[in-house]
Scaffold this motif. Structure first.
Motif, short mmCIF file in Angstrom:
data_model
loop_
_atom_site.label_atom_id
_atom_site.label_comp_id
_atom_site.label_asym_id
_atom_site.label_seq_id
_atom_site.Cartn_x
_atom_site.Cartn_y
_atom_site.Cartn_z
N ALA A 1 -50.09 23.64 85.15
CA ALA A 1 -50.77 23.91 83.88
C ALA A 1 -49.94 23.40 82.70
CB ALA A 1 -51.04 25.40 83.73
N LEU A 2 -48.62 23.55 82.76
CA LEU A 2 -47.76 23.05 81.69
C LEU A 2 -47.90 21.54 81.56
CD1 LEU A 2 -44.54 25.17 82.38
CD2 LEU A 2 -45.88 25.20 80.27
N ALA A 3 -47.91 20.84 82.69
CA ALA A 3 -48.07 19.39 82.65
C ALA A 3 -49.42 19.00 82.07
CB ALA A 3 -47.90 18.81 84.06
N ARG A 4 -50.47 19.70 82.49
CA ARG A 4 -51.82 19.35 82.04
C ARG A 4 -51.99 19.54 80.52
NH1 ARG A 4 -55.59 23.08 82.64
NH2 ARG A 4 -54.44 23.92 84.44
N HIS A 5 -51.51 20.64 80.00
CA HIS A 5 -51.70 20.94 78.58
C HIS A 5 -50.84 20.05 77.70
CE1 HIS A 5 -54.28 24.63 78.51
NE2 HIS A 5 -53.95 24.64 79.78
N THR A 6 -49.58 19.81 78.09
CA THR A 6 -48.74 18.95 77.25
C THR A 6 -49.19 17.49 77.33
OG1 THR A 6 -47.12 18.84 79.07
CG2 THR A 6 -46.74 20.47 77.32
N ASN A 7 -49.66 17.05 78.49
CA ASN A 7 -50.18 15.67 78.60
C ASN A 7 -51.41 15.47 77.74
OD1 ASN A 7 -48.15 14.92 80.38
ND2 ASN A 7 -49.38 15.29 82.23
N SER A 9 -36.56 21.37 80.81
CA SER A 9 -36.11 20.11 80.22
C SER A 9 -35.96 19.04 81.30
CB SER A 9 -34.77 20.31 79.49
OG SER A 9 -34.92 21.19 78.39
N ARG A 10 -35.55 19.45 82.51
CA ARG A 10 -35.46 18.50 83.63
C ARG A 10 -36.85 18.17 84.18
NH1 ARG A 10 -31.52 22.04 85.75
NH2 ARG A 10 -32.94 22.47 87.50
N ALA A 11 -37.71 19.19 84.27
CA ALA A 11 -39.04 18.98 84.86
C ALA A 11 -39.96 18.17 83.94
CB ALA A 11 -39.68 20.32 85.18
N PHE A 12 -39.74 18.29 82.62
CA PHE A 12 -40.59 17.58 81.64
C PHE A 12 -39.69 16.82 80.67
CE2 PHE A 12 -42.82 21.38 83.04
CZ PHE A 12 -44.05 20.88 83.44
N THR A 42 -40.96 15.78 77.16
CA THR A 42 -41.54 16.82 76.30
C THR A 42 -40.42 17.70 75.75
OG1 THR A 42 -43.56 16.86 77.63
CG2 THR A 42 -43.17 18.74 76.18
N PRO A 43 -40.31 17.83 74.44
CA PRO A 43 -39.28 18.71 73.88
C PRO A 43 -39.48 20.16 74.34
CG PRO A 43 -40.24 17.32 72.17
CD PRO A 43 -41.10 17.16 73.40
N VAL A 44 -38.37 20.81 74.70
CA VAL A 44 -38.39 22.23 75.06
C VAL A 44 -37.63 22.98 73.97
CG1 VAL A 44 -37.75 23.97 76.76
CG2 VAL A 44 -38.51 21.70 77.52
N VAL A 68 -42.24 23.40 65.58
CA VAL A 68 -43.47 23.73 66.31
C VAL A 68 -44.69 23.38 65.44
CG1 VAL A 68 -44.78 25.55 67.45
CG2 VAL A 68 -42.28 25.58 67.55
N HIS A 69 -44.61 23.70 64.14
CA HIS A 69 -45.76 23.47 63.26
C HIS A 69 -46.01 21.99 62.98
CE1 HIS A 69 -47.01 27.52 62.56
NE2 HIS A 69 -45.83 27.90 62.14
N GLU A 70 -45.04 21.12 63.34
CA GLU A 70 -45.31 19.69 63.20
C GLU A 70 -46.43 19.24 64.12
OE1 GLU A 70 -41.58 17.80 63.92
OE2 GLU A 70 -40.69 18.45 62.01
N GLY A 71 -46.70 20.03 65.18
CA GLY A 71 -47.87 19.80 66.01
C GLY A 71 -47.68 18.88 67.18
N GLU A 72 -46.47 18.31 67.35
CA GLU A 72 -46.25 17.43 68.49
C GLU A 72 -46.19 18.24 69.78
OE1 GLU A 72 -46.17 14.09 68.35
OE2 GLU A 72 -46.72 14.39 66.24
N PRO A 73 -46.56 17.64 70.92
CA PRO A 73 -46.50 18.38 72.18
C PRO A 73 -45.09 18.91 72.44
CG PRO A 73 -47.69 16.32 72.48
CD PRO A 73 -47.10 16.27 71.10
N CYS A 74 -45.00 20.15 72.85
CA CYS A 74 -43.70 20.75 73.18
C CYS A 74 -43.95 21.99 74.04
CB CYS A 74 -42.92 21.12 71.91
SG CYS A 74 -43.67 22.44 70.94
N ILE A 75 -42.86 22.47 74.63
CA ILE A 75 -42.91 23.72 75.41
C ILE A 75 -41.98 24.71 74.73
CG2 ILE A 75 -42.44 24.82 77.63
CD1 ILE A 75 -42.96 22.11 78.97
N LEU A 76 -42.55 25.82 74.31
CA LEU A 76 -41.78 26.90 73.70
C LEU A 76 -41.33 27.85 74.80
CD1 LEU A 76 -44.01 27.77 70.63
CD2 LEU A 76 -41.57 27.40 70.49
N VAL A 77 -40.06 28.20 74.79
CA VAL A 77 -39.54 29.22 75.71
C VAL A 77 -38.92 30.32 74.85
CG1 VAL A 77 -37.91 29.74 77.56
CG2 VAL A 77 -39.04 27.51 77.48
#
Length: 731
Positions: A409-415, A498-501, A504-506, A527-536
Motif C-alpha cells: 500500500a505504501l508503494a501504491r500510494h506514493t507512486n 528509507s532502504r525500501a523506498f 521517496t523521502p522519509v 510535508v505541506h510542499e505536497g511532494e510524495p513522502c512517507i511520514l513516520v
C-alpha cells in the motif's frame, strides 16, 4: 487604596498550604500586587492576597515587606479569584498555583512591560506583496521563501521566518522593496480574510453559540468536518459584536500551535499571539502583557494559557478537549479543560469543547444536559470517513514491523504522487536490547523499565527518568557478545523505509527529531510542499494536523491499549485510532487506513471499527457505570515516593489510618496502599492510596480534612507526597 490593617497575607512560591503574615507598609499593597519579602533566609517574590488585622502570632516577630513591586494589581480580582478557586479545588498551595499563572520574568520580579525583541516582531505582506503571483522572486531564493511563508501564514514573527531558513538581509531587501512591512494593529484589519461557506451543520453550531452568555458547547465533529472553521467564525462574531473582545484558544501540544497560529493569523492578522512553554522568557512575557492589555485579540496556547489574563474576555475554546496533556501531571496538578468550564462560568462567556473523540467525562455531561451537544458528521470534502482495515500483524517481520500488505500500500500510494503516514507510538530504534544466548534484556538501573536503543546519537535511553548510557558490548548476565535489538521504534522504521523506498523521502516526526526550536515547523513545511513522502511518527502526528496529500495511514501498534492496567486505556486506544485514521483522505483524494493488530477480533476493537467512536464510547460509559468509575464516580490519589520502599509504604499506611478516622455520612471507598503501575522510577519507589466517592463535593471536603491531618504528622515533612484530584494517570 489605603487601609488601616497592620498586616498583609501573602502567597509565596513554597509547597506549604498556608498564607504568610507580613507587616503592611503605608500605603498597603493592593491584592494581586507582587512584593519582595524575606522567607527562610532568602528573598522571595510573593503575591498579596488580602489585608488583615488578625494574626495568631507575636506581632513583634512579624517581618516587614522588603519592597512593593507593583503599585497596581498585576493579577486582576477576577483572575485572582479564579486561581484561588483552582488551588482550593485541586488542594494545592496557592503560592504554587500563582507561580503556574505567571511567566518566569514576572515570577522573578521583573516589570510587567512589553520588552523590545526583534524575534517577536511580526511581519506581513503589503498590498503590493499580496499581489505577487505564487513562486515570485525565484532568483532571490531567500526572499522568495519569505514571500511564500507569508502567503501561507498571513503573518509571521522574525523567529518563525528565521527557523524556516530566512535571513535578515532578505528581510531588509523585501522591506526596502515595500513588499513586506512590520505587522501592527494599525495597518491590519481585525478580520481580514473572508470566511469559508459553512454547511448546514456548521451553521447550526455557529448560531447556537451566543456571545456574552455562559454555556458549554461540545462540538463533536468527525475528523475533517471543519471544526476549526466553526471556531474562526464564532470568534469573528464575538469580535464584531464587541470590538474589544478577546478569545482564548487552547490546543494540547506545542506542535499544534504553529499551524493553528498560521490559520488564525490569516483570518485575524497580528492580533493573534501564542502562549506556551516553547517560547523564550521575553516572548512569553510579551504575549502575557499583550493579552493583559487587550492588544492580543486571540490568544493561542497550551494548558498553562488557561491562566492568561484577558482584558475583555469573550470566548474560550478547547481544541482536542479529550487530550490527556490538558492535565498537569506534577506540581500543581490541574486540568486546563475542567478549569476552562469554571473560568467561562465566572466570566459569563461561552466555552467550546471540540473533538472528534470526546472524553467520556464530556460526553457524560452532554448526555445529562449540562453541555449542549453539537454534531458535525459531514466531512469538509466529498470523501466519506475512511474505513479501517485490520491486518494480522503476525505477518510483520521482526526487524521492521510492517506487513507485506502495508508495504504494498505504501508503494501504491506514493507512486500515485500522494503521501503516507506510518504511525508508531514508540520512539527510538528498538525498545529492547536482548542477549541472544540467555535472553537477558537491558533495563534501567533506576526504573522498572527497559532501556530503549537509539541510533542517532547511538546510546541507550530510559524514557521515564532520562538515564542514558553507551550501548553495552557484553551481556551483563552471561557476558555474551550476542546482543540484538528487538522490536521497532520510529528510528528503525525510518531506516527500513528509507532502504525500501530509496526514491521517496522519509520524514520522521517525534520528540527526538523535533527537539530543536523550529525543527517541527521545518518538517511540517516539507510535508505541506505536497511532494510524495512517507511520514513516520508518534502521537505528535495524531493531534489535529491537516495534511491534504496524505491518502494512506498505517497504524502499527495499539494492542497495548486493549489490555492496559489503567482503566482509561481502552478509551485512549479508541481515541488514538480514530484520530490517527482521520489524517487520511482529508482533501480530494480518498483515503485508506490499515491497522496492524494481533487481536483484530477483540470485541472493543470490532465495536470501534464497525460502529464508530460514538457507540464505542457509550459501551465504555456503560461499563464505567457498572464499575462505578469516572465519570460516574470521583477519584483522588494520594501518592508517596521514597528511595526506601518501606518509608513510602509506612507513610501511606499511616495516612490510611488517618483517613479511616474521619467521620463522614457519605461513603468513601479507600483502596491501598498499593504500588504505582511503575513501582520504581528515578531511583524512587512509588505507592498510592485511592479514594473514591459518588459526590464531588463529598470527596473534596474529605480530602481537605485528610490533608490537614497528614500535614500535622512529622512524616509529612520527611516524605515526598502529593494529592491528585481527578487523576488522569493511575501510575
Amino acid at each position: 487604596m489605603m487601609t488601616s490593617a497592620p498586616f498583609v497575607l501573602i502567597a509565596l512560591p513554597v509547597p506549604v498550604r498556608t498564607l504568610f503574615h507580613y507587616l503592611a507598609p503605608t500605603p498597603a499593597p493592593i491584592p494581586g500586587a507582587r512584593v519582595k519579602v524575606t522567607f527562610g533566609g532568602r528573598s522571595l517574590v510573593g503575591i498579596v492576597i488580602a489585608s488583615t488585622d488578625q494574626c495568631d502570632f507575636d506581632a513583634n516577630k512579624i517581618k516587614p515587606i522588603n519592597s512593593v513591586i507593583d503599585h497596581q494589581p498585576l493579577i486582576s480580582n477576577h483572575l485572582l479569584e479564579f486561581i484561588r478557586w483552582a488551588a482550593d479545588y485541586y488542594q494545592a498551595p496557592l503560592g504554587e498555583a500563582l507561580q503556574a499563572a505567571l511567566p518566569a520574568p514576572l515570577r522573578q520580579g521583573n516589570p510587567a512591560q512589553h520588552k523590545a525583541d526583534s524575534n517577536t516582531q511580526l511581519w506581513d505582506l503589503t498590498e503590493e506583496g499580496r499581489g505577487l503571483p505564487t513562486g515570485a522572486l525565484k532568483r532571490a531564493r531567500q526572499q522568495a521563501g519569505i514571500i511564500s511563508k507569508l502567503q501561507q501564514t498571513g503573518t509571521s514573527s522574525w523567529a518563525e521566518l528565521k527557523a524556516a531558513g530566512c535571513s535578515r538581509e532578505a528581510l531588509r531587501a523585501l522591506n526596502d522593496k515595500k513588499l513586506i512591512q512590520p505587522a501592527t494593529e494599525q495597518n491590519t484589519p481585525t478580520i481580514r480574510q473572508s470566511p469559508l461557506t459553512l454547511n448546514t451543520e456548521q451553521q447550526i453550531a455557529v448560531d447556537a453559540i451566543t456571545p456574552n452568555e455562559f454555556g458549554v458547547h461540545l462540538l463533536d465533529g468527525t475528523t475533517g468536518s471543519g471544526k476549526t472553521e466553526v471556531y474562526l467564525q464564532v470568534i469573528a462574531r464575538a469580535l464584531t459584536a464587541d470590538p474589544q473582545a478577546q478569545a482564548l484558544v487552547l490546543v494540547p501540544e506545542i506542535g499544534l500551535t504553529p499551524q493553528t497560529l498560521a490559520r488564525f493569523r490569516r483570518r485575524f492578522g497580528p492580533s493573534v499571539c501564542a502562549v506556551h512553554s516553547g517560547l523564550n522568557d521575553t516572548e512569553r512575557l510579551n504575549s502575557w502583557v499583550r493579552a493583559a492589555q487587550g492588544e492580543a485579540r486571540v490568544v493561542i496556547g497550551t494548558r498553562s494559557a488557561i491562566f492568561t489574563p484577558l482584558a475583555t474576555p469573550g470566548l474560550i475554546i478547547i481544541d482536542e478537549e479529550h487530550d490527556g496533556s490538558f492535565k498537569q501531571q506534577d506540581g500543581f496538578r490541574y486540568s486546563a479543560r475542567d478549569l476552562a468550564v469554571v473560568r467561562a462560568q465566572k466570566l459569563n462567556i461561552p466555552l467550546i469543547l471540540g473533538s472528534a473523540t470526546p472524553s467520556l467525562e464530556t460526553l457524560h455531561n452532554a448526555q445529562n444536559g449540562r453541555y449542549q451537544h453539537l454534531h458535525l458528521t459531514l466531512r469538509a470534502t466529498a470523501n466519506p470517513a475512511t474505513p479501517i482495515e485490520v491486518i494480522d500483524s503476525q505477518a510483520a517481520t521482526e526487524h521492521h514491523g510492517l506487513t507485506p500488505e502495508a508495504l504494498e500500500a505504501l508503494a501504491r500510494h506514493t507512486n500515485a504522487g500522494n503521501q503516507a503516514l506510518v504511525f508508531l507510538n514508540r520512539r527510538g530504534f528498538a525498545p529492547i536490547l536482548q542477549c541472544r544466548d540467555c535472553g537477558h534484556q537491558l533495563s534501567c538501573p533506576h526504573c522498572d523499565a527497559r532501556l530503549t536503543l537509539h541510533r542517532n546519537p547511538y546510546h541507550l535511553h530510559c524514557h521515564h527518568c532520562d538515564y542514558q548510557q553507551a550501548p553495552a558490548k557484553r551481556c551483563e548476565s552471561c557476558q555474551s557478545h550476542r546482543l540484538e535489538p528487538l522490536g521497532a521504534g520510529t528510528e528503525r522504521s525510518e531506516e527500513y523505509l528509507s532502504r525500501a523506498f530509496p526514491s521517496t523521502p522519509v520524514i520522521r516526526i517525534d520528540r527526538d527529531s523535533t527537539r530543536n526550536k523550529g525543527a517541527l515547523d521545518a518538517l511540517i513545511d516539507r510535508v505541506h510542499e505536497g511532494e510524495p513522502c512517507i511520514l513516520v511518527g508518534t502521537q505528535m502526528l495524531a493531534k489535529g494536523h491537516h495534511f491534504p496529500k496524505v491518502t494512506l495511514v498505517v497504524i502499527l501498534d495499539v494492542d497495548s491499549g486493549l489490555f492496559s492496567a489503567d482503566f482509561r486505556g481502552p478509551e485512549r486506544m479508541g481515541q488514538l485510532i480514530t484520530q490517527v485514521a482521520g489524517r487520511a483522505g482529508r482533501a480530494e483524494q480518498p483515503g485508506q487506513v490499515l491497522l496492524q493488530s494481533q487481536h483484530g477480533d477483540h470485541p472493543l476493537l470490532q465495536l470501534l471499527l464497525n460502529q464508530g467512536y460514538g457507540q464505542f464510547a457509550q459501551a465504555l460509559l456503560d461499563e464505567r457505570e457498572l464499575t462505578l468509575m469516572p465519570p460516574l464516580a470521583f477519584l483522588a490519589l494520594l501518592r508517596a515516593d521514597a528511595p526506601n520502599p518501606g518509608a513510602a509504604m509506612a507513610f501511606l499506611q499511616q495516612a490510611r489510618e488517618l483517613a479511616e478516622s474521619i467521620q463522614t455520612d457519605q461513603q468513601i471507598q479507600i483502596l491501598g496502599p498499593m504500588p504505582a503501575l511503575m513501582e520504581k522510577r528515578g531511583q524512587r519507589f512509588r505507592y498510592l492510596l485511592q479514594f473514591k466517592a459518588l459526590s464531588r463535593r463529598t470527596l473534596s471536603v474529605y480530602i481537605r480534612q485528610l490533608i490537614a491531618l497528614i500535614s500535622a504528622q512529622k512524616a509529612s515533612r520527611t516524605t515526598r507526597w502529593s494529592i491528585d484530584i481527578d487523576p488522569q494517570e493511575m501510575g
